[in-house]
Scaffold this active site. Sequence first.
Site, PDB file in Angstrom:
ATOM      1  N   LYS A 285      32.489  29.841  39.410  1.00 21.62           N
ATOM      2  CA  LYS A 285      33.777  29.715  38.722  1.00 21.62           C
ATOM      3  C   LYS A 285      34.778  30.739  39.252  1.00 21.62           C
ATOM      4  CE  LYS A 285      34.360  31.773  34.559  1.00 21.62           C
ATOM      5  NZ  LYS A 285      35.546  32.654  34.522  1.00 21.62           N
ATOM      6  N   ASN A 286      34.345  31.985  39.352  1.00 20.50           N
ATOM      7  CA  ASN A 286      35.286  33.043  39.723  1.00 20.50           C
ATOM      8  C   ASN A 286      35.698  33.004  41.194  1.00 20.50           C
ATOM      9  OD1 ASN A 286      35.298  33.855  37.115  1.00 20.50           O
ATOM     10  ND2 ASN A 286      34.198  35.794  37.444  1.00 20.50           N
TER      11      ASN A 286
ATOM     12  N   ARG B   1      43.411  44.531  29.465  1.00 25.97           N
ATOM     13  CA  ARG B   1      43.533  43.797  30.732  1.00 25.97           C
ATOM     14  C   ARG B   1      44.976  43.574  31.191  1.00 25.97           C
ATOM     15  NH1 ARG B   1      39.043  39.131  30.877  1.00 25.97           N
ATOM     16  NH2 ARG B   1      39.146  39.457  33.094  1.00 25.97           N
TER      17      ARG B   1
ATOM     18  N   ASP C 174      29.954  41.429  34.132  1.00 31.40           N
ATOM     19  CA  ASP C 174      29.722  40.068  33.645  1.00 31.40           C
ATOM     20  C   ASP C 174      28.242  39.779  33.352  1.00 31.40           C
ATOM     21  OD1 ASP C 174      32.382  39.540  33.695  1.00 31.40           O
ATOM     22  OD2 ASP C 174      32.349  38.246  35.462  1.00 31.40           O
TER      23      ASP C 174
ATOM     24  N   ARG D 262      33.227  27.394  29.146  1.00 32.70           N
ATOM     25  CA  ARG D 262      34.166  27.874  30.145  1.00 32.70           C
ATOM     26  C   ARG D 262      33.452  28.297  31.414  1.00 32.70           C
ATOM     27  NH1 ARG D 262      36.394  32.471  28.458  1.00 32.70           N
ATOM     28  NH2 ARG D 262      37.211  32.355  30.535  1.00 32.70           N
TER      29      ARG D 262
HETATM   30  C1  UD1 Z   1      37.517  39.459  37.198  1.00 29.73           C
HETATM   31  C2  UD1 Z   1      36.567  38.367  36.763  1.00 29.73           C
HETATM   32  C3  UD1 Z   1      35.831  38.787  35.502  1.00 29.73           C
HETATM   33  C4  UD1 Z   1      35.146  40.122  35.727  1.00 29.73           C
HETATM   34  C5  UD1 Z   1      36.118  41.158  36.263  1.00 29.73           C
HETATM   35  C6  UD1 Z   1      35.444  42.448  36.660  1.00 29.73           C
HETATM   36  C7  UD1 Z   1      37.633  36.326  37.501  1.00 29.73           C
HETATM   37  C8  UD1 Z   1      38.370  35.097  37.141  1.00 29.73           C
HETATM   38  N1  UD1 Z   1      37.347  37.162  36.504  1.00 29.73           N
HETATM   39  O1  UD1 Z   1      38.465  39.639  36.151  1.00 29.73           O
HETATM   40  O2  UD1 Z   1      34.864  37.788  35.201  1.00 29.73           O
HETATM   41  O3  UD1 Z   1      34.614  40.586  34.495  1.00 29.73           O
HETATM   42  O4  UD1 Z   1      36.783  40.645  37.426  1.00 29.73           O
HETATM   43  O5  UD1 Z   1      34.436  42.219  37.557  1.00 29.73           O
HETATM   44  O6  UD1 Z   1      37.285  36.541  38.644  1.00 29.73           O
HETATM   45  N2  UD1 Z   1      43.184  46.331  35.396  1.00 29.73           N
HETATM   46  C9  UD1 Z   1      44.348  47.065  35.177  1.00 29.73           C
HETATM   47  N3  UD1 Z   1      45.515  46.604  35.726  1.00 29.73           N
HETATM   48  C10 UD1 Z   1      45.571  45.471  36.483  1.00 29.73           C
HETATM   49  C11 UD1 Z   1      44.384  44.736  36.702  1.00 29.73           C
HETATM   50  C12 UD1 Z   1      43.211  45.199  36.148  1.00 29.73           C
HETATM   51  O7  UD1 Z   1      44.325  48.093  34.502  1.00 29.73           O
HETATM   52  O8  UD1 Z   1      46.647  45.113  36.949  1.00 29.73           O
HETATM   53  C13 UD1 Z   1      41.939  46.814  34.801  1.00 29.73           C
HETATM   54  C14 UD1 Z   1      41.344  45.814  33.812  1.00 29.73           C
HETATM   55  O9  UD1 Z   1      41.897  45.962  32.523  1.00 29.73           O
HETATM   56  C15 UD1 Z   1      39.872  46.183  33.863  1.00 29.73           C
HETATM   57  C16 UD1 Z   1      39.670  46.594  35.327  1.00 29.73           C
HETATM   58  O10 UD1 Z   1      40.966  46.894  35.830  1.00 29.73           O
HETATM   59  O11 UD1 Z   1      39.637  47.298  33.032  1.00 29.73           O
HETATM   60  C17 UD1 Z   1      39.046  45.540  36.197  1.00 29.73           C
HETATM   61  O12 UD1 Z   1      39.725  44.324  36.015  1.00 29.73           O
HETATM   62  P1  UD1 Z   1      39.802  43.205  37.148  1.00 29.73           P
HETATM   63  O13 UD1 Z   1      38.817  43.543  38.230  1.00 29.73           O
HETATM   64  O14 UD1 Z   1      41.204  42.996  37.541  1.00 29.73           O
HETATM   65  O15 UD1 Z   1      39.259  41.932  36.358  1.00 29.73           O
HETATM   66  P2  UD1 Z   1      39.807  40.448  36.454  1.00 29.73           P
HETATM   67  O16 UD1 Z   1      40.268  40.138  37.817  1.00 29.73           O
HETATM   68  O17 UD1 Z   1      40.711  40.196  35.304  1.00 29.73           O
END
Ligand code: UD1
Length: 459
Positions: free
Chosen positions: A62-63, A161, A346, A438
């Site tokens: 999915k991701n 997030r 995850d 999902r």
């Molecule tokens: C993706 C995955 C999710 C997984 C996560 C971490 C998908 C669709 N989802 O989520 O399943 O749990 O990676 O492996 O691929 N952060 C910020 N600012 C930003 C972006 C992120 O502070 O602009 C923080 C987030 O709040 C979190 C951390 O960085 O604490 C990691 O988030 P991120 O790696 O971006 O997760 P996702 O891409 O949302």
Amino acid sequence: MDVELLARGDGHAHGPVVLPPAEERTEKVLRGPAKTTGPVMDKIRIRGGRPLNGTIAIGGAKNAALPLMAASLLTDQKLTLTNVPELADIETLLRLLEQHGVEMSRENRRLDLTGSEIISTTAPYELVRKMRASVLVLGPILARAHQAKVSLPGGCAIGARPVDLHLKALTQMGADITVEQGYIEAQAKNGLRGAHIVFPQVSVGATENILLAATLAEGETILENAAREPEISDLAHCLIAMGAQIEGVGSDRLTITGVKALHGTTHAIMPDRIEAGTYAIATAITGGTVELEGARLDHIDALAHKMREAGVTIDERNGGVFVNRANRDLIGVDAMTEPFPGFPTDLQAQFMALMTRAKGASMLTETIFENRFMHVPELQRMGANINLHGSSAMVRGVGKLTGAPVMASDLRASASLVIAALAAEGETEIARVYHLDRGYECLEQKLTGVGAEVERVGD
Ligand code: UD1
């Protein structure tokens, strides 16, 4: 009913995914997860205590699928994806791409996406709120159309997030960005230009969004402290096949040299490592023997390492992953979540379920999301002994878990309840199954196929 929770959904989605009536869908296109997505109030009933034995086929990730689908916005030619999983999140993104003007057709696990023309550069709240990954359309639309308006995805159950890292990087690439009335409004009148971006924190989504955008930017973009998740390499390989120039794939330093246009290609989506890890853990907790067909051990190395420490056999066999814990006790081990190649956040909830039945104690520390312990009270209702201390959970193994009515709160937390239920005495009923739909394709069928007693029931 807890309307607030229902409306907000979970870690990635922000509400139950309700498929529209069939007649509203494009022919052959949005044939959603036929068996897995049921009415919102469906429950899963599990009678525990049966070891899992046999083979489970692992689907496409999915991701990986989500950013790959967003890549279709970068070209006017056809992007064909194969091994596409049938999941509610995929449907959600298809709906968004459709309103941006991407034409699509789908047959079995093959999805054709053609973005001949971007007819709308706005990603509306109604669609974005359902799934955070929708924000991945921002980079591609801005790169191709030089403007984009994307709803802020907002907070979610597992943490705040934010998307600040995405926005800061795009600003460095020359975009003017304002956030007003819940929308990100981005403009790059003369197109995006390359930049040297050092992420202050590893982010999977930000790395993907900027990687997508940089393929069409003018000049060279360097991404440092980039996320190294296998899904990012999968995306990069597809982009390269579309004509992008990317170096450093698989490392935390990506160099992208922008090109004028990308072209179509056909790409097979990598297997879902989180699905594989979930079934590996499910096998271990039931003391069974299962072959995970199509799974890649190198994608779940950190988990495999911890499982071996805990007394589980897990290795590569027949091009898949073999898991066995027949006649051996589970031993408590500590784990801390980290970006890839570390232990994945995850799989934290699922691993915690496993540890509830181990001999001794296990300290599980969550470093990625601040609020990712919502499975704890539910596991406690099944008899687990868990104490939370800030971002760590101390799990003391118990002799048995007992079935109970429990509530799914987000995608992976739900999976941990399924795992606990498989090992519990008696019957467990898990409510709010839409969370599972999902990310887990044909969950009941896959588990039933290896001997579990699982059924989906209406409210
Ligand atoms: C993706 C995955 C999710 C997984 C996560 C971490 C998908 C669709 N989802 O989520 O399943 O749990 O990676 O492996 O691929 N952060 C910020 N600012 C930003 C972006 C992120 O502070 O602009 C923080 C987030 O709040 C979190 C951390 O960085 O604490 C990691 O988030 P991120 O790696 O971006 O997760 P996702 O891409 O949302």
